[in-house]
Enzyme design. Structure first.
Site, mmCIF file in Angstrom:
data_model
loop_
_atom_site.group_PDB
_atom_site.id
_atom_site.type_symbol
_atom_site.label_atom_id
_atom_site.label_comp_id
_atom_site.label_asym_id
_atom_site.label_seq_id
_atom_site.Cartn_x
_atom_site.Cartn_y
_atom_site.Cartn_z
ATOM 1 C CG HIS A 205 -1.881 -1.187 1.191
ATOM 2 N ND1 HIS A 205 -3.164 -1.128 0.691
ATOM 3 C CD2 HIS A 205 -1.693 -2.469 1.595
ATOM 4 C CE1 HIS A 205 -3.738 -2.322 0.800
ATOM 5 N NE2 HIS A 205 -2.861 -3.146 1.349
ATOM 6 C CG ASP B 104 -6.867 0.001 -0.089
ATOM 7 O OD1 ASP B 104 -5.626 0.001 -0.209
ATOM 8 O OD2 ASP B 104 -7.483 0.754 0.681
ATOM 9 C CG HIS C 126 -6.469 -3.361 2.831
ATOM 10 N ND1 HIS C 126 -5.389 -3.749 3.584
ATOM 11 C CD2 HIS C 126 -6.562 -2.004 2.971
ATOM 12 C CE1 HIS C 126 -4.841 -2.687 4.146
ATOM 13 N NE2 HIS C 126 -5.544 -1.622 3.801
#
Length: 200
Positions: A56, A62, A66
């Site tokens: 990240h 994302d 996640h």
């Protein structure tokens, strides 16, 4: 931080909206990207670099995994999410229901929010019911930096992908083509991207 780069190719303007990886921002507590040159031309006849980083880091997406148990990982995402028409809108502060309703009435499936802003829980809930499939922000978190869970879960449960850590300071609001493909990494919950806007 590097300034945005623009290149004109056959009257097409390509605007780099990505952070440079090794000077980028990361979410507090995440691993900063670094590299180590393990082979050199002088000693080994070739250069070779090792890289370590968080998935990240800098400008990144994302994946649902996640925050969502058994959510899709990066390699399972539909690549069409990351290329196509997008709308850039400038707004600052906390984005509430009224602001997001006005934005959603006039945006493409890919929405980039320019400025220092964060989505409220109520705004995220409206996005989750909308046509939007990807939402990008300049912050390292699409929600509150101190309490990111609820906004992420609301979006990712519906398969709406956050694109975080953009650089939009030199981008005018309007319509563009977005290209922001993640790396092909099996099983990861996020991925750095090279995000660019394309304008005729």
């Amino acid at each position: 931080m590097c300034e945005n780069l623009c290149e004109v190719v056959d009257e097409v303007k390509i605007i780099d909206i990505s952070q440079e990886l090794f000077s980028c921002r990361v979410y507090p507590g995440d691993t900063f990207p670094k590299y180590e040159q393990v082979k050199t031309i002088q000693q080994d006849n070739y250069n070779l670099t090792n890289i370590s980083m968080s998935a990240h880091s800098g400008t990144h997406i994302d994946a649902p995994s996640h925050f969502i148990p058994k959510g899709k990982a990066v390699h399972e995402l539909d690549l069409s999410l990351f290329y196509g028409l997008c709308t850039v809108v400038e707004c600052n502060g906390i984005i509430g229901e009224n602001e997001i309703m006005e934005i959603l009435a006039n945006c493409h499936e890919r929405l980039l929010l320019k400025g220092q802003n964060e989505l409220s829980d109520s705004a995220a809930a409206l996005i989750a019911k909308s046509h939007v499939k990807l939402i990008g922000v300049e912050s390292q978190s699409v929600g509150n930096m101190n309490h990111p869970l609820s906004v992420h879960v609301t979006l990712l449960e519906k398969g709406i992908i956050p694109l975080e850590g953009l650089i939009l300071s030199n981008v005018n609001p309007g319509e563009y083509v977005l290209s922001a493909f993640p790396l092909h990494m099996r099983g990861t919950d996020g991925s750095p991207v090279r995000a660019v806007l394309i304008k005729q």
